[in-house]
Scaffold this motif. Structure first.
Motif, short mmCIF file in Angstrom:
data_model
loop_
_atom_site.label_atom_id
_atom_site.label_comp_id
_atom_site.label_asym_id
_atom_site.label_seq_id
_atom_site.Cartn_x
_atom_site.Cartn_y
_atom_site.Cartn_z
N VAL A 65 0.84 -1.21 0.00
CA VAL A 65 0.00 0.00 0.00
C VAL A 65 0.88 1.25 0.00
CG1 VAL A 65 -1.69 1.32 1.34
CG2 VAL A 65 -1.96 -1.13 1.08
N HIS A 66 1.98 1.22 0.75
CA HIS A 66 2.87 2.39 0.77
C HIS A 66 3.46 2.63 -0.62
CE1 HIS A 66 2.38 2.64 4.96
NE2 HIS A 66 3.11 1.58 5.27
N LEU A 67 3.87 1.54 -1.27
CA LEU A 67 4.45 1.68 -2.61
C LEU A 67 3.40 2.25 -3.57
CD1 LEU A 67 6.74 1.17 -4.67
CD2 LEU A 67 5.76 -1.07 -5.06
N ARG A 68 2.19 1.71 -3.52
CA ARG A 68 1.16 2.20 -4.44
C ARG A 68 0.82 3.66 -4.15
NH1 ARG A 68 -4.52 -0.59 -4.35
NH2 ARG A 68 -4.62 0.64 -2.46
N ASN A 69 0.71 4.00 -2.86
CA ASN A 69 0.43 5.40 -2.52
C ASN A 69 1.49 6.32 -3.09
OD1 ASN A 69 -1.86 4.84 -1.17
ND2 ASN A 69 -0.99 5.01 0.89
N MET A 70 2.74 5.90 -2.92
CA MET A 70 3.82 6.75 -3.39
C MET A 70 3.80 6.90 -4.90
SD MET A 70 7.82 6.27 -3.20
CE MET A 70 7.92 5.91 -4.88
N LEU A 71 3.65 5.76 -5.59
CA LEU A 71 3.71 5.78 -7.06
C LEU A 71 2.53 6.52 -7.66
CD1 LEU A 71 4.69 2.28 -8.43
CD2 LEU A 71 5.87 4.42 -8.73
N VAL A 72 1.35 6.31 -7.12
CA VAL A 72 0.16 6.83 -7.77
C VAL A 72 -0.39 8.08 -7.09
CG1 VAL A 72 -2.15 6.23 -8.60
CG2 VAL A 72 -0.43 4.45 -8.40
#
Ligand code: GDP
Length: 359
Positions: free
Chosen positions: A330-337
């Motif tokens: 979730v952290h990765l997706r939040n950051m990327l998107v």
């Protein structure tokens, strides 16, 4: 919510490395947005207290709520709305590259991140075929639309990377591809049609680190060293469900200390502005603490206590992809998107592309 399909011109890039020649193929896919695709373009707070007689040409984004205010102000407070409208109309482009040896879960993670099936037609090679294979660059494009905001997402895959018996210079093909996109962009900037340049520069590279080794392998170090000034590298620990909580912690510390030791440059999340609110600062801290992101991917949606979630089913239990206690997905997706997509694009343009132009 609708998804749509558009055709884009075929990329003609041919990639040569010391090992031979790879080529690009493009697949166009329908996206299958799920409820998670509802977070972008939230209306500003101006909508809530809008005067019913508002005369704004921009409708709900009108910052002037009464005729009195119209008289009092010149009107440049609508500038952000004008920019917003223009960019929404134009749409957004983002190019993500995934690098790592085959089987580390790259395609599964990309599908999980963007809730799509980008690799329907992928052919997985057997060991004999892989011996003869060179690093081949494949580009898949998917158009996603949510709340009227269109995103053309390119996912560049590096098939065969790290799979050869001798991987010396395995990163060369990737490096050549990135340079080729910079060169194309530079030519387009000088061309007649520079208003409508297709930006195919690689904005972000997710680098998959094996969960089974001890920290970074020589190939990982070589790749990061060669590409660190060309692209924003975000390291991820692949298949982190194969590690215990303590092992993940130790692995992250080891990877970060090696990155420091070899003076490798990975994408640095920018510092928070002083006027950001508490919640944003907290999320930013959490993102920074998660690097390198320990990720899990799954193409399966399962029913857990009445909830439909992406998860991995094991005889001993369920690993939930989006559960922050199970992985940093979730952290990765939040950051990327949600939070840093624009910063990744700005870094690409202002730093990596500028240094390419300066060469
Ligand atoms: P790629 O070759 O790097 O694109 O890898 P794939 O996405 O095709 O995944 C290879 C295999 O690993 C498949 O059997 C996946 O189901 C499995 N896999 C993918 N992600 C994960 C993960 O996060 N954890 C585990 N344990 N297996 C995974």
């Amino acid at each position: 919510m609708e998804s749509f399909l558009r055709e884009f011109p075929q990329d003609s890039y041919n990639c040569s490395s010391h090992q031979g020649t790879g080529s690009i193929s493009e697949n166009f896919c329908y996206s299958s947005p799920l409820p998670e695709h509802r977070y972008l373009a939230t209306p500003t707070s101006w909508t809530s207290d809008r005067h019913p007689l508002s005369k704004s040409p921009w409708g709900c984004l009108d910052p002037y709520t009464s005729e009195d205010q119209d008289r009092e102000y010149v009107g440049f407070a609508t500038l952000p709305n004008q920019v917003h409208r223009k960019s929404v109309k134009k749409g957004f482009e983002f190019t993500l590259m995934v690098v790592g040896e085959s089987g580390l879960g790259k395609s599964t993670l990309v599908n999980s991140l963007f809730l799509t099936d980008l690799y329907k037609d992928r052919k997985v090679l057997n060991a004999e075929e892989r011996l003869a294979q060179t690093v081949g660059i494949t580009k898949n494009t998917v158009c996603i639309e949510e709340k009227g905001v269109k995103l053309k997402l390119n996912v560049v895959d590096t098939q065969g990377y790290g799979d050869a018996i001798n991987n010396t210079d395995s990163y060369k093909c990737v490096s050549d591809y990135i340079d080729h996109q910079f060169e194309q962009y530079r030519r387009d900037e000088f061309g007649l049609n520079r208003k409508n340049i297709q930006d195919n520069r690689v904005h972000c590279c997710l680098y998959f680190i094996s969960p089974f080794g001890h920290g970074l392998r020589p190939l990982d170090v070589e790749f990061m060293r060669a590409l660190q000034d060309k692209v924003n590298i975000i390291p991820v620990v692949a298949k982190s469900d194969s590690l215990t909580y303590d092992e993940v912690k130790k692995k992250k510390i080891r990877i970060l200390s090696e990155i420091d030791k070899y003076r490798l440059k990975i994408y640095q999340l920018p510092d928070c502005d002083s006027d950001e609110d508490e919640e944003f600062r907290r999320q930013d801290m959490e993102l920074k603490r998660s690097v390198p992101f320990a990720v899990i991917g799954s193409n399966m949606v399962v029913d857990v206590n009445g909830r439909r979630i992406r998860a991995r089913l094991y005889p001993w239990g369920v690993v939930e992809v989006e559960n922050p206690y199970h992985s940093d997905f979730v952290h990765l997706r939040n950051m990327l998107v949600r939070t840093h997509m624009q910063d990744l694009k700005d870094m690409t343009h202002d730093t990596h592309y500028e240094s390419y132009r300066a060469q």
